[in-house]
Scaffold this active site. Structure first.
Site, PDB file in Angstrom:
ATOM      1  N   HIS A 188      36.177  46.175  28.825  1.00  0.00           N
ATOM      2  CA  HIS A 188      36.051  44.836  29.517  1.00  0.00           C
ATOM      3  C   HIS A 188      36.372  44.831  31.140  1.00  0.00           C
ATOM      4  O   HIS A 188      37.509  45.263  31.474  1.00  0.00           O
ATOM      5  CB  HIS A 188      36.762  43.733  28.702  1.00  0.00           C
ATOM      6  CG  HIS A 188      36.723  42.381  28.900  1.00  0.00           C
ATOM      7  ND1 HIS A 188      35.885  41.548  28.118  1.00  0.00           N
ATOM      8  CD2 HIS A 188      36.699  41.820  30.368  1.00  0.00           C
ATOM      9  CE1 HIS A 188      35.652  40.285  28.684  1.00  0.00           C
ATOM     10  NE2 HIS A 188      35.916  40.343  30.021  1.00  0.00           N
ATOM     11  N   CYS A 207      38.257  39.193  26.016  1.00  0.00           N
ATOM     12  CA  CYS A 207      37.043  38.328  26.046  1.00  0.00           C
ATOM     13  C   CYS A 207      37.443  36.903  25.811  1.00  0.00           C
ATOM     14  O   CYS A 207      38.728  36.685  25.292  1.00  0.00           O
ATOM     15  CB  CYS A 207      36.396  38.937  24.780  1.00  0.00           C
ATOM     16  SG  CYS A 207      35.055  40.163  25.144  1.00  0.00           S
ATOM     17  N   SER A 209      42.283  51.278  29.115  1.00  0.00           N
ATOM     18  CA  SER A 209      42.132  51.337  27.712  1.00  0.00           C
ATOM     19  C   SER A 209      41.158  50.109  27.129  1.00  0.00           C
ATOM     20  O   SER A 209      41.219  49.798  26.016  1.00  0.00           O
ATOM     21  CB  SER A 209      43.642  50.770  27.066  1.00  0.00           C
ATOM     22  OG  SER A 209      44.304  49.882  28.029  1.00  0.00           O
ATOM     23  N   GLN A 255      43.863  44.840  38.065  1.00  0.00           N
ATOM     24  CA  GLN A 255      45.167  44.343  37.860  1.00  0.00           C
ATOM     25  C   GLN A 255      45.877  44.104  39.160  1.00  0.00           C
ATOM     26  O   GLN A 255      45.330  44.323  40.161  1.00  0.00           O
ATOM     27  CB  GLN A 255      46.114  45.530  37.111  1.00  0.00           C
ATOM     28  CG  GLN A 255      45.669  45.901  35.869  1.00  0.00           C
ATOM     29  CD  GLN A 255      46.947  46.792  35.261  1.00  0.00           C
ATOM     30  OE1 GLN A 255      47.972  46.392  35.124  1.00  0.00           O
ATOM     31  NE2 GLN A 255      46.263  47.830  34.612  1.00  0.00           N
ATOM     32  N   HIS A 283      31.604  41.062  28.271  1.00  0.00           N
ATOM     33  CA  HIS A 283      32.471  42.391  28.100  1.00  0.00           C
ATOM     34  C   HIS A 283      31.654  43.559  28.356  1.00  0.00           C
ATOM     35  O   HIS A 283      32.263  44.520  28.615  1.00  0.00           O
ATOM     36  CB  HIS A 283      32.662  42.357  26.553  1.00  0.00           C
ATOM     37  CG  HIS A 283      33.422  43.549  26.009  1.00  0.00           C
ATOM     38  ND1 HIS A 283      34.686  43.431  25.998  1.00  0.00           N
ATOM     39  CD2 HIS A 283      32.901  44.582  25.390  1.00  0.00           C
ATOM     40  CE1 HIS A 283      35.153  44.586  25.369  1.00  0.00           C
ATOM     41  NE2 HIS A 283      34.217  45.570  24.942  1.00  0.00           N
ATOM     42  N   CYS A 299      38.237  42.538  21.355  1.00  0.00           N
ATOM     43  CA  CYS A 299      38.560  42.681  22.710  1.00  0.00           C
ATOM     44  C   CYS A 299      39.449  41.650  23.044  1.00  0.00           C
ATOM     45  O   CYS A 299      39.260  40.437  23.309  1.00  0.00           O
ATOM     46  CB  CYS A 299      37.487  42.731  23.858  1.00  0.00           C
ATOM     47  SG  CYS A 299      38.087  42.627  25.415  1.00  0.00           S
ATOM     48  N   ASN A 330      41.572  50.082  37.495  1.00  0.00           N
ATOM     49  CA  ASN A 330      41.471  51.628  36.776  1.00  0.00           C
ATOM     50  C   ASN A 330      40.085  51.534  35.938  1.00  0.00           C
ATOM     51  O   ASN A 330      40.245  50.537  34.955  1.00  0.00           O
ATOM     52  CB  ASN A 330      42.659  51.969  35.871  1.00  0.00           C
ATOM     53  CG  ASN A 330      44.041  52.073  36.391  1.00  0.00           C
ATOM     54  OD1 ASN A 330      43.780  52.735  37.657  1.00  0.00           O
ATOM     55  ND2 ASN A 330      45.101  51.844  35.922  1.00  0.00           N
ATOM     56  N   HIS A 359      38.030  44.410  34.280  1.00  0.00           N
ATOM     57  CA  HIS A 359      39.041  43.800  34.700  1.00  0.00           C
ATOM     58  C   HIS A 359      39.817  44.642  35.740  1.00  0.00           C
ATOM     59  O   HIS A 359      39.752  45.809  35.751  1.00  0.00           O
ATOM     60  CB  HIS A 359      39.827  43.517  33.451  1.00  0.00           C
ATOM     61  CG  HIS A 359      40.814  44.581  32.851  1.00  0.00           C
ATOM     62  ND1 HIS A 359      40.237  45.647  32.269  1.00  0.00           N
ATOM     63  CD2 HIS A 359      41.897  45.186  33.024  1.00  0.00           C
ATOM     64  CE1 HIS A 359      40.901  46.509  31.866  1.00  0.00           C
ATOM     65  NE2 HIS A 359      41.995  46.282  32.093  1.00  0.00           N
TER      66      HIS A 359
HETATM   67  O1  LIG Z   1      48.130  48.707  32.514  1.00  0.00           O
HETATM   68  P1  LIG Z   1      47.028  49.786  31.725  1.00  0.00           P
HETATM   69  O2  LIG Z   1      45.600  49.705  32.286  1.00  0.00           O
HETATM   70  O3  LIG Z   1      47.409  49.631  30.054  1.00  0.00           O
HETATM   71  O4  LIG Z   1      47.872  51.376  32.126  1.00  0.00           O
HETATM   72  C1  LIG Z   1      47.089  52.170  33.080  1.00  0.00           C
HETATM   73  O5  LIG Z   1      47.432  51.670  34.571  1.00  0.00           O
HETATM   74  C2  LIG Z   1      48.864  51.636  34.637  1.00  0.00           C
HETATM   75  C3  LIG Z   1      48.707  51.352  36.103  1.00  0.00           C
HETATM   76  O6  LIG Z   1      48.061  52.215  37.051  1.00  0.00           O
HETATM   77  C4  LIG Z   1      49.397  52.856  34.628  1.00  0.00           C
HETATM   78  O7  LIG Z   1      50.815  52.738  34.651  1.00  0.00           O
HETATM   79  C5  LIG Z   1      49.034  53.392  33.101  1.00  0.00           C
HETATM   80  O8  LIG Z   1      49.733  54.674  32.968  1.00  0.00           O
HETATM   81  C6  LIG Z   1      47.755  53.474  32.863  1.00  0.00           C
HETATM   82  O9  LIG Z   1      47.435  54.037  31.421  1.00  0.00           O
END
Ligand SMILES: O=P(O)(O)O[C@H]1O[C@H](CO)[C@@H](O)[C@H](O)[C@H]1O
Ligand SMILES: O=P(O)(O)O[C@H]1O[C@H](CO)[C@@H](O)[C@H](O)[C@H]1O
Lengths: 363, 363
Positions: B177, B55, B174, B181, B121, B52, B166, B179
């Site tokens: 873990h 981590c 993806s 943004q 994680h 990961c 997300n 997290h």
């Molecule tokens: O940045 P990540 O987590 O890889 O990507 C994810 O979040 C982003 C922000 O909402 C999007 O634009 C991506 O399509 C999604 O896969």
């Protein structure tokens, strides 16, 4: 002192149809992908599936049995989102003024239909013979015309018919049998309403017609045009959100499919077949998408007809391969739609695929 | 002469925050589902995963090695959607007036950050001890305050910071873990801009504050309130689109997280932990969602501060079970968002889950 580079620098582009913006981050396509993989549609579906509720002669959830149809089939959705009859809603019940502000509600009546494109379970628009796609266009026209009559003559609560197709499990489609839907509502859906507003505003500000002027510009620039025939143009719009989003626009002013002549019907079928063939060939997979027709409301007034301009939107989610899609999630839902390649790059990828032959037919 | 039944009759509801509508078809929840099944998140992730990239002590795509962090960790996204520096865009390059109309473009600069919620994680917000969730809120505040300073003192192109998470593969995440943004842009993202417009319009028409008045009404009705503490209310908004969508609103007028005192920070952490626990308990799964904070722009003027009102949106896709989600596709993209249960039904489901204990902790 370097120049702004549209293929490397972040920018937002304005969508004049819906008065909205998209953030374009072209350098971001390079990031690795570790997330969800889409399922690849089985390329080995049988021509007839005894368990498919859309195949000829099979029973549906309602118990009703499909006729042994040989071309297209239209029937009422067994689980419609809107219904023909329901009690009246009296908004005035809200004596509380805060309720009036925050609980604004409208009743929506209508009807939902399913349209099977073909009796054959394993075909899709790009794989259907052209004549069969013409039958699909014919069925769309019939729905539009018949429901308009039902509204006018029998008082059915039909104001706008949204014809669409969800294709592939990535787009929530629960059955590979080639089919689309039509939801006919007593209200004009918001996305359509937004476009009508933009069209009307454009005409009042510039005279002329928004989509006519846009297509004229794109035909001059030729940077985003994917396909063209006598009656239609397919373009990746400058403001595309979905990676390989396209807009199919009629060249002449046709406010709805009811105004199409035979040649225009055939030209629409042909360009849709060619476009969906390109889509499938791009990643050599049955390309998922949601697509739909935008046109005038049923029984449109002359003014509504002047404003509306027939077009179709294709919203396909795949980004990098048959299994890696774009997610419109966190930033997109809370902030602004975002894309990872430019409209020009997407258009070039689609243009560069040569020939009209479907990859499955080359195998 | 029967009455309109909100739990059985189709209607559309108006969203006063974004000036949009949602079609509600409550009777439709009964239809069978044959489509895509979501993957269930592995409940057996290890506390540390050597593969990961989030981590402690592991290398990221850039080659940089994560510190052996013990609480939260903030670093710049290795594949940012916006960048700090890029050449200037001269829109006036468009001498062609059609280009000016149809190719309206703005440069967007900024910076993107990743925020690890915990070194562990295999944890998520509902499973983190409350003190650790308080650390996450602290980190959000730090980001907001620090980036504001960077803009003011060092001229960084930061106007608005969109903090979000997300969660789950269904929402394009993806990496399991824990997290979130933060994308910080030189422009105010469109969804946020729409809300500011609605807030300002509301105040000019009714005086008072849109979210304050809305929360007051919901607290009186108590039909859609899911959770409440001294500082915050969680409600399934009347106009919810996602099946179990919620809105977390501060009771007092706080224009941004920078204005929170210690008690408010703890109250936010606590209510987020309780809400996400309810989400997980609903279908006994790690509930996917996109969520984010909406608040004043960085270095807001007094007027911007008067207009903004701190709140969070949670957009979770699951509809019927751990594996069956709602798809916002065909009709939703081309026509209007549509939902299959009422906001009141969703709120009741969440309220009826008793206790604050996470199902995994009961096993
Ligand atoms: O940045 P990540 O987590 O890889 O990507 C994810 O979040 C982003 C922000 O909402 C999007 O634009 C991506 O399509 C999604 O896969
Ligand atoms: O009617 P279907 O194909 O079962 O359902 C699909 O299309 C509908 C219309 O876009 C959506 O509301 C559903 O979420 C989707 O799963």
């Amino acid at each position: 002192n370097s120049h702004f580079d549209f293929t490397d620098n972040s920018h937002r582009r304005y969508n004049p149809l819906t008065d909205s913006w998209v953030l374009v981050s072209p350098h971001r396509a390079k990031r690795p992908w570790l997330g969800q993989q889409e399922a690849i549609a089985k390329p080995t579906e049988p021509e007839f599936d005894s368990k498919c509720y859309l195949c000829p002669g099979n029973a549906r959830a309602s118990g009703e049995v499909n006729p042994k149809y040989t071309s297209t089939l239209i029937f009422s959705n067994d689980f419609p989102a809107v219904k023909l009859e329901q009690p009246r809603l009296y908004e005035d019940d809200y004596h509380n003024s805060l309720k009036r502000r925050f609980m604004k509600t409208q009743s929506v009546e209508g009807n939902c239909f399913v349209l099977c494109f073909s009796p054959k379970h394993n075909l899709t628009l790009p794989l259907l013979p052209l004549d069969d796609v013409v039958n699909v266009v014919e069925a769309w026209k019939k729905l539009y015309v018949d429901l308009g009559k039902e509204a006018k003559q029998n008082g059915k609560p039909y104001k706008y018919i949204q014809i669409f197709e969800n294709k592939g499990s990535a787009m929530g489609c629960s059955n590979p049998h080639p089919h689309g839907q039509a939801w006919c509502c007593s209200t004009v859906p918001s996305e359509v309403e937004k476009e009508f507003k933009s069209f009307a505003k454009y005409t009042s500000e510039h005279s002329g017609n928004l989509l006519a002027d846009y297509v004229a510009l794109e035909r001059k620039e030729r940077e985003r045009i994917v396909l063209e025939n006598d009656s239609f143009v397919v373009v990746v719009p400058y403001w595309a959100v979905w990676p390989f989003e396209t807009l199919v626009v009629s060249k002449a002013h046709l406010s709805s499919i009811a105004e199409f002549n035979d040649k225009q019907q055939r030209d629409l079928a042909s360009i849709v077949k060619k476009l969906t063939t390109k889509y499938d060939n791009l990643f050599e997979t049955s390309f998922p998408y949601s697509m739909g027709l935008h046109q005038a409301p049923l029984n449109a007034t002359q003014e509504e007809k002047n404003t509306a301009w027939f077009h179709m939107h294709f919203y396909p989610p795949l980004l990098r391969s048959a299994t890696v899609r774009k997610f419109l999630v966190g930033f997109e839902l809370l902030g602004e739609p975002q894309r990872d390649l430019t409209a020009e790059q997407a258009a070039k990828r689609l243009v560069d695929l040569d020939g009209d032959v479907h990859y499955a037919e080359k195998l």
